[in-house]
Design a protein around this motif. Sequence first.
Motif, PDB file in Angstrom:
ATOM      1  N   ARG A 275       0.869  -1.181   0.000  1.00 40.21           N
ATOM      2  CA  ARG A 275       0.000   0.000   0.000  1.00 40.21           C
ATOM      3  C   ARG A 275       0.905   1.230   0.000  1.00 40.21           C
ATOM      4  NH1 ARG A 275      -4.281   0.457   4.436  1.00 40.21           N
ATOM      5  NH2 ARG A 275      -4.751   2.206   3.096  1.00 40.21           N
ATOM      6  N   ILE A 276       0.888   1.970  -1.076  1.00 40.47           N
ATOM      7  CA  ILE A 276       1.745   3.157  -1.194  1.00 40.47           C
ATOM      8  C   ILE A 276       1.461   4.139  -0.064  1.00 40.47           C
ATOM      9  CG2 ILE A 276       2.120   5.242  -2.596  1.00 40.47           C
ATOM     10  CD1 ILE A 276       3.675   2.895  -3.653  1.00 40.47           C
ATOM     11  N   SER A 277       0.203   4.279   0.314  1.00 37.30           N
ATOM     12  CA  SER A 277      -0.178   5.263   1.330  1.00 37.30           C
ATOM     13  C   SER A 277       0.543   5.060   2.653  1.00 37.30           C
ATOM     14  CB  SER A 277      -1.686   5.220   1.556  1.00 37.30           C
ATOM     15  OG  SER A 277      -2.367   5.555   0.387  1.00 37.30           O
ATOM     16  N   THR A 278       0.837   3.830   3.013  1.00 36.22           N
ATOM     17  CA  THR A 278       1.490   3.559   4.300  1.00 36.22           C
ATOM     18  C   THR A 278       2.865   2.910   4.131  1.00 36.22           C
ATOM     19  OG1 THR A 278       0.337   1.436   4.466  1.00 36.22           O
ATOM     20  CG2 THR A 278      -0.692   3.345   5.531  1.00 36.22           C
ATOM     21  N   TRP A 279       3.339   2.839   2.919  1.00 34.86           N
ATOM     22  CA  TRP A 279       4.564   2.142   2.561  1.00 34.86           C
ATOM     23  C   TRP A 279       5.756   2.497   3.433  1.00 34.86           C
ATOM     24  CZ3 TRP A 279       7.583   3.707  -2.403  1.00 34.86           C
ATOM     25  CH2 TRP A 279       8.553   2.759  -2.710  1.00 34.86           C
ATOM     26  N   LEU A 280       6.020   3.771   3.637  1.00 34.74           N
ATOM     27  CA  LEU A 280       7.229   4.182   4.360  1.00 34.74           C
ATOM     28  C   LEU A 280       7.114   4.017   5.868  1.00 34.74           C
ATOM     29  CD1 LEU A 280       8.329   7.285   2.286  1.00 34.74           C
ATOM     30  CD2 LEU A 280       8.770   4.847   1.899  1.00 34.74           C
ATOM     31  N   ARG A 281       5.947   3.587   6.324  1.00 38.13           N
ATOM     32  CA  ARG A 281       5.749   3.334   7.757  1.00 38.13           C
ATOM     33  C   ARG A 281       5.911   1.849   8.069  1.00 38.13           C
ATOM     34  NH1 ARG A 281       0.439   5.955  10.156  1.00 38.13           N
ATOM     35  NH2 ARG A 281      -0.523   4.208   9.088  1.00 38.13           N
ATOM     36  N   THR A 282       6.221   1.056   7.065  1.00 41.42           N
ATOM     37  CA  THR A 282       6.309  -0.390   7.244  1.00 41.42           C
ATOM     38  C   THR A 282       7.747  -0.874   7.171  1.00 41.42           C
ATOM     39  OG1 THR A 282       6.141  -0.915   4.895  1.00 41.42           O
ATOM     40  CG2 THR A 282       4.065  -0.613   6.096  1.00 41.42           C
ATOM     41  N   ASN A 283       7.936  -2.168   7.496  1.00 42.51           N
ATOM     42  CA  ASN A 283       9.286  -2.728   7.403  1.00 42.51           C
ATOM     43  C   ASN A 283       9.684  -3.048   5.966  1.00 42.51           C
ATOM     44  OD1 ASN A 283       7.695  -4.941   6.984  1.00 42.51           O
ATOM     45  ND2 ASN A 283       8.464  -6.121   8.722  1.00 42.51           N
ATOM     46  N   THR A 284       8.794  -2.806   5.004  1.00 40.21           N
ATOM     47  CA  THR A 284       9.143  -2.975   3.585  1.00 40.21           C
ATOM     48  C   THR A 284       9.641  -1.668   2.965  1.00 40.21           C
ATOM     49  OG1 THR A 284       6.895  -2.520   2.821  1.00 40.21           O
ATOM     50  CG2 THR A 284       7.444  -4.827   3.287  1.00 40.21           C
ATOM     51  N   ALA A 285       9.770  -0.639   3.773  1.00 39.10           N
ATOM     52  CA  ALA A 285      10.238   0.657   3.255  1.00 39.10           C
ATOM     53  C   ALA A 285      11.677   0.521   2.754  1.00 39.10           C
ATOM     54  CB  ALA A 285      10.167   1.717   4.340  1.00 39.10           C
ATOM     55  N   PRO A 286      11.944   1.044   1.572  1.00 33.77           N
ATOM     56  CA  PRO A 286      13.311   0.962   1.028  1.00 33.77           C
ATOM     57  C   PRO A 286      14.206   2.038   1.633  1.00 33.77           C
ATOM     58  CG  PRO A 286      11.903   2.150  -0.479  1.00 33.77           C
ATOM     59  CD  PRO A 286      11.015   1.711   0.657  1.00 33.77           C
ATOM     60  N   GLU A 287      15.496   1.902   1.413  1.00 31.26           N
ATOM     61  CA  GLU A 287      16.453   2.942   1.820  1.00 31.26           C
ATOM     62  C   GLU A 287      16.359   4.144   0.882  1.00 31.26           C
ATOM     63  OE1 GLU A 287      18.655   3.082   4.455  1.00 31.26           O
ATOM     64  OE2 GLU A 287      17.615   1.298   5.168  1.00 31.26           O
ATOM     65  N   ARG A 288      16.004   3.867  -0.370  1.00 26.73           N
ATOM     66  CA  ARG A 288      15.839   4.891  -1.392  1.00 26.73           C
ATOM     67  C   ARG A 288      14.578   4.597  -2.179  1.00 26.73           C
ATOM     68  NH1 ARG A 288      19.928   8.190  -2.287  1.00 26.73           N
ATOM     69  NH2 ARG A 288      21.911   7.701  -1.332  1.00 26.73           N
ATOM     70  N   ILE A 289      13.867   5.657  -2.548  1.00 25.42           N
ATOM     71  CA  ILE A 289      12.691   5.512  -3.394  1.00 25.42           C
ATOM     72  C   ILE A 289      13.100   5.915  -4.806  1.00 25.42           C
ATOM     73  CG2 ILE A 289      10.366   6.347  -3.876  1.00 25.42           C
ATOM     74  CD1 ILE A 289      10.139   6.978  -0.886  1.00 25.42           C
ATOM     75  N   THR A 290      12.801   5.047  -5.745  1.00 23.51           N
ATOM     76  CA  THR A 290      13.081   5.353  -7.141  1.00 23.51           C
ATOM     77  C   THR A 290      11.789   5.806  -7.798  1.00 23.51           C
ATOM     78  OG1 THR A 290      14.809   3.673  -7.210  1.00 23.51           O
ATOM     79  CG2 THR A 290      13.954   4.452  -9.331  1.00 23.51           C
ATOM     80  N   LEU A 291      11.813   7.013  -8.354  1.00 22.16           N
ATOM     81  CA  LEU A 291      10.683   7.519  -9.126  1.00 22.16           C
ATOM     82  C   LEU A 291      11.099   7.566 -10.592  1.00 22.16           C
ATOM     83  CD1 LEU A 291       9.135  10.526  -7.160  1.00 22.16           C
ATOM     84  CD2 LEU A 291       8.318   8.181  -7.299  1.00 22.16           C
ATOM     85  N   TYR A 292      10.198   7.116 -11.444  1.00 24.98           N
ATOM     86  CA  TYR A 292      10.424   7.140 -12.885  1.00 24.98           C
ATOM     87  C   TYR A 292       9.560   8.220 -13.514  1.00 24.98           C
ATOM     88  CZ  TYR A 292      12.525   2.613 -11.919  1.00 24.98           C
ATOM     89  OH  TYR A 292      13.305   1.613 -11.416  1.00 24.98           O
ATOM     90  N   ASN A 293       9.992   8.698 -14.674  1.00 27.70           N
ATOM     91  CA  ASN A 293       9.261   9.749 -15.398  1.00 27.70           C
ATOM     92  C   ASN A 293       8.924  10.901 -14.446  1.00 27.70           C
ATOM     93  OD1 ASN A 293       9.293   8.148 -17.742  1.00 27.70           O
ATOM     94  ND2 ASN A 293       7.513   7.020 -16.986  1.00 27.70           N
TER      95      ASN A 293
END
Length: 181
Positions: free
Chosen positions: A41-59
């Motif tokens: 779930r993108i909305s809560t993604w960075l609050r979870t243990n699946t959060a990456p060290e870096r977020i890659t955005l395309y385009n």
Amino acid sequence: MTISQVTPPYILGPDDKVTPMMIYTLQNLFVGEAVTKTMVRISTWLRTNTAPERITLYNARVINILNATPPRPMQLTEVNISLSQVLAYHMSPPGKEPLDFDATEPNRKMEPTTMLVSSFRIDGNLRISTRSSVTKFLEVTRENFTSIYDAKITNILITSLSPIAVPFLMVRQETTLFARA
């Protein structure tokens, strides 16, 4: 007349999805596409243990938000943003996901709150106990990212940026100024 197909700068796996999102840092606003697993779930993604060290955005379009002149977005095929630099984020409108709370939960209220994140003003709601206040909530909550609901986001320096209305966003609690207007 031929219509050319633009090849995306990423390859999706069978359990991947693309989600348009906006990320706010101290100096920039990023608008782009994130590739994640379908179950994230993108909305809560960075609050979870699946959060990456870096977020890659395309385009991605990148707007410098600390300059009061009219914005001149820079277009990038790919940008990698360190998680430590992310001050706030949300799905790009009109995208939305189910909210992260049970509306029937007793003894909870939506508390109107104004937040300042870099040069952005966010007017939204915190969901807190009916026996609490924003100050008490912030004293006891030890989360990196806090949920904000029904938010209107404006930039106090670049007034030409249109207000953004989102049903849900996350702000980094440590770098957000919480206030009452």
